[in-house]
Design an enzyme around this catalytic site. Sequence first.
Site, PDB file in Angstrom:
ATOM      1  N   ARG A  16     -15.086 -25.667 -49.247  1.00  0.00           N
ATOM      2  CA  ARG A  16     -14.156 -24.428 -49.240  1.00  0.00           C
ATOM      3  C   ARG A  16     -13.475 -24.063 -50.579  1.00  0.00           C
ATOM      4  O   ARG A  16     -12.402 -23.597 -50.916  1.00  0.00           O
ATOM      5  CB  ARG A  16     -12.934 -24.396 -48.146  1.00  0.00           C
ATOM      6  CG  ARG A  16     -13.380 -24.551 -46.681  1.00  0.00           C
ATOM      7  CD  ARG A  16     -12.195 -24.828 -45.859  1.00  0.00           C
ATOM      8  NE  ARG A  16     -11.775 -26.061 -46.002  1.00  0.00           N
ATOM      9  CZ  ARG A  16     -10.363 -26.516 -45.502  1.00  0.00           C
ATOM     10  NH1 ARG A  16      -9.772 -25.456 -45.292  1.00  0.00           N
ATOM     11  NH2 ARG A  16     -10.081 -27.837 -45.880  1.00  0.00           N
ATOM     12  N   GLU A  17     -14.535 -24.306 -51.966  1.00  0.00           N
ATOM     13  CA  GLU A  17     -13.863 -23.944 -53.167  1.00  0.00           C
ATOM     14  C   GLU A  17     -13.352 -22.570 -53.146  1.00  0.00           C
ATOM     15  O   GLU A  17     -12.522 -21.848 -53.979  1.00  0.00           O
ATOM     16  CB  GLU A  17     -15.056 -24.321 -53.963  1.00  0.00           C
ATOM     17  CG  GLU A  17     -15.719 -25.369 -54.039  1.00  0.00           C
ATOM     18  CD  GLU A  17     -17.050 -25.611 -53.233  1.00  0.00           C
ATOM     19  OE1 GLU A  17     -17.970 -25.792 -53.602  1.00  0.00           O
ATOM     20  OE2 GLU A  17     -16.822 -25.337 -51.943  1.00  0.00           O
ATOM     21  N   LYS A  19     -12.154 -20.292 -50.800  1.00  0.00           N
ATOM     22  CA  LYS A  19     -11.002 -20.064 -50.369  1.00  0.00           C
ATOM     23  C   LYS A  19      -9.712 -20.755 -51.378  1.00  0.00           C
ATOM     24  O   LYS A  19      -8.745 -19.842 -51.407  1.00  0.00           O
ATOM     25  CB  LYS A  19     -10.653 -20.853 -49.058  1.00  0.00           C
ATOM     26  CG  LYS A  19      -9.453 -21.088 -48.369  1.00  0.00           C
ATOM     27  CD  LYS A  19      -9.501 -22.120 -47.120  1.00  0.00           C
ATOM     28  CE  LYS A  19      -7.909 -22.506 -46.670  1.00  0.00           C
ATOM     29  NZ  LYS A  19      -7.282 -21.423 -45.936  1.00  0.00           N
ATOM     30  N   ILE A 435       4.432 -14.703 -29.767  1.00  0.00           N
ATOM     31  CA  ILE A 435       3.181 -15.096 -29.488  1.00  0.00           C
ATOM     32  C   ILE A 435       2.699 -16.587 -29.241  1.00  0.00           C
ATOM     33  O   ILE A 435       2.034 -16.750 -28.322  1.00  0.00           O
ATOM     34  CB  ILE A 435       2.187 -14.450 -30.194  1.00  0.00           C
ATOM     35  CG1 ILE A 435       2.480 -12.844 -30.281  1.00  0.00           C
ATOM     36  CG2 ILE A 435       0.681 -14.543 -29.690  1.00  0.00           C
ATOM     37  CD1 ILE A 435       2.510 -12.185 -28.942  1.00  0.00           C
ATOM     38  N   HIS A 645      -2.821 -12.769 -24.185  1.00  0.00           N
ATOM     39  CA  HIS A 645      -2.617 -12.036 -25.689  1.00  0.00           C
ATOM     40  C   HIS A 645      -3.944 -11.754 -26.149  1.00  0.00           C
ATOM     41  O   HIS A 645      -4.794 -12.531 -25.804  1.00  0.00           O
ATOM     42  CB  HIS A 645      -1.781 -13.055 -26.732  1.00  0.00           C
ATOM     43  CG  HIS A 645      -2.061 -12.408 -27.869  1.00  0.00           C
ATOM     44  ND1 HIS A 645      -1.086 -11.318 -28.317  1.00  0.00           N
ATOM     45  CD2 HIS A 645      -2.427 -12.759 -29.077  1.00  0.00           C
ATOM     46  CE1 HIS A 645      -1.319 -11.004 -29.647  1.00  0.00           C
ATOM     47  NE2 HIS A 645      -1.999 -11.996 -30.127  1.00  0.00           N
ATOM     48  N   HIS A 698      -0.022 -10.570 -40.339  1.00  0.00           N
ATOM     49  CA  HIS A 698      -0.743 -11.071 -41.598  1.00  0.00           C
ATOM     50  C   HIS A 698      -0.390 -10.451 -42.791  1.00  0.00           C
ATOM     51  O   HIS A 698      -1.240 -10.902 -43.716  1.00  0.00           O
ATOM     52  CB  HIS A 698      -2.385 -10.278 -40.941  1.00  0.00           C
ATOM     53  CG  HIS A 698      -2.843 -11.197 -39.705  1.00  0.00           C
ATOM     54  ND1 HIS A 698      -2.675 -10.936 -38.524  1.00  0.00           N
ATOM     55  CD2 HIS A 698      -3.742 -12.275 -39.707  1.00  0.00           C
ATOM     56  CE1 HIS A 698      -3.481 -11.696 -37.564  1.00  0.00           C
ATOM     57  NE2 HIS A 698      -4.096 -12.388 -38.365  1.00  0.00           N
ATOM     58  N   CYS A 730       0.804 -11.197 -33.434  1.00  0.00           N
ATOM     59  CA  CYS A 730       0.123 -12.509 -33.083  1.00  0.00           C
ATOM     60  C   CYS A 730       1.220 -13.342 -33.313  1.00  0.00           C
ATOM     61  O   CYS A 730       2.115 -13.356 -33.643  1.00  0.00           O
ATOM     62  CB  CYS A 730      -1.138 -12.214 -33.992  1.00  0.00           C
ATOM     63  SG  CYS A 730      -2.315 -13.338 -33.398  1.00  0.00           S
TER      64      CYS A 730
END
Length: 762
Positions: A16-17, A19, A435, A645, A698, A730
């Site tokens: 995951r470099e 990310k 949520i 949900h 988000h 969320c």
Amino acid sequence: MAISSILGYPRIGVEREWKKSLEAFWAGKIDETTFQQQQQEIRLNHLQKQQKKGIELIPVNDFSHYDHILDTAVMLGIVPKRFQYQGGIVPLSIYYGMARGTKDATACEMTKWFNTNYHYIVPELSDADPVLTENRPLQAYREAKEKLGIEGKPVIVGPLTFLKLSKGYTVSETDAWLERLVPIYVQILRELENEGVTWVQIDEPIVVTKLPAADIDRLKKIYTTFAEAVPSLNVMLQTYFESIDNYLDIVSLPVEGIGLDLVHGLSVNLASIREHGFPSDKVLGAGVIDGRSIWRADLSEQYDVLHELISSVSHDRLIVQSSCSMLHVPVTKETETKLGADLLGALAFADEKLNELVLLTKAISQGANTVHDQLNAADEALGLLKSSEARNRHDVQKAVAVVSETEPQRNKPFEARHIDQQARWQLPMFPTTTIGSFPQTPEVRKARQFWRKGEWSNSQYNAFIREQIDTWVKLQHEIGIDVLVHGEFERTDMVEFFGEKLEGFAFTQNGWVQSYGSRCVKPPIIYGDVAFDVAMTVAETVYAQSQTDRPVKGMLTGPITIMNWSFVREDISREQVAYQLAYALRQEVEALEKAGIGMIQVDEPAVREGLPLKENEQANYLAWAVKAFKIATCTVQDTTQIHTHMCYCEFHDMIDSIEAMDADVISIETSRSHGELIHSFEEHTYRLGIGLGVYDIHSPRVPSVEEMSSMIDRALRVLEPARFWINPDCGLKTRGREETVASLQNMVEAARLAREKYNPLI
């Protein structure tokens, strides 16, 4: 001879470099120059790996700093005015602002990429003035050629697909928008042609959906324009995720190649080729290796498909390729050391799929006898898993057959249950809730890591989790939330958590895939029959309830979401897998109720993404998806309130099915889409309890009371106030504590103002 290719490679890297680079840049730990250097290193490593594996036509420009649709939008200068774009190359500050929001501007909408769990950023056209800001495909081609000597295949999202996935224009403006976009595409393609590019892949996955005749005419006009503008450039019109209905129209387009999905669209696409043949002047991109599946291909079957195609397409006009981009699968299984041999042998991640493509290309070019041993090895590996005990649990199969043979129903209809539940809970008008999850701070993640490594005992870890629950139960009280949650601090991922406690699941060490932006998930593998073992959520929920006199919701992930967010076995139908999951979750719901928990949320955010792209298959899917939810929830008492949900999807075409799930309360994302979902309820009377999210979780920004009040007011123009709930979009897992508390305080204040405003009307 046939050649091999893929449509795209995973961005994230083995460790995951990608990310880690993004998040370091966002956090200000590295500057932009360092970030760009890291990204280039990752990108070139991916290209070099394909080169070494023997892939002959390697895609470039499939890499992204966030999302390929966002890349296309900024390349075309389509930037909403609220980001104060001044022209020229779009800076990373604006690029990431569009994706994540800024202090002063809300993020662009995010939704699912067709029927996958990948999310793309929705382009906004309403105030855009398109212009080519930079030729990204050309830059990617030059980089691959100069650094690695690779003559790459530039990838670009086609104009019709791009437009169809955008917002901010009316259907009547479609042609006008294409007239603005197509000349920019021509400019991009001319620069590629002038550079000496041989093939360009233009992705038009919208072609596999139901297209009106007008859109077929638009495709003809678009690609005729391209053919006339760049006569020496080979265009591969690429489709994926399903079959094409308008076969003769599509294969007659003036392009040099047509890419077909011969996995998910195999039966229809192959039937079309059998009936009509394939144009002798075109190359066929035969997508025979599943870019969405982690399972080893049945290479003998795929060889047979390719062998049949040879009767219609000569070897030199055949490209053996993946069915879609491999964005949707993990990078490699080489790092997996803890899976059983039978399961590991049946897996193939992206790197292993490269090997499969090279193998099949050799087989169809030189004869199956040249790879006889490898074909047999694939057959044997799949056979071992099929005959395993895990896939032949007769106790599970028999029990699930019994519960699924009739239509599950609650004891009373909603109207009667609603009265009983109001009498039990005595909730105020516009009840507030969240949520489910609260911030997973570094301390929470570190504690879980200590526990998983054995550095903490179970009692130490459980004590830590209870401390977190205590803190957030108290905070919810202080903020004024009406219906509480325990916070889910013991959970890594909403699917992985349940998979770890159910039988029939396996887990990888590094099987990460990109969900959106830097958010990577490690989907469980459903490899056997699913069975309930022990209670999964009761202890934490009951503890939280013991700390408050307000109701605490039990929190579960629903059967369809667990299925759609997992890698699923392919030897039985997805419907049967869903029923197995539903029956296991029913036992958890009953355990929560028996322990005194009277509000239980069974989240189904992934129902919409599993909807088949073909309309004639959608009703059947929705019927068994609804049935699975009801199997899981139908046995509770009338006074037990079932919540669910859903988030980040288009729901206008399935509101009837949502209502048929018969949940007492549903919460749905609406703020990131700027309230547009509310329009669906203007055309449909929804009779159950509902909460439309009033702020986007988000984005790191704290929305104002006024913003939330505006969202509430709009919703209440079309929804019944007596059944309306107020909640975020969320879960709050990814947010920080301060912004979470501030946002929830504003939400509760907006609810208070709404009660003052609307109470006299009730």
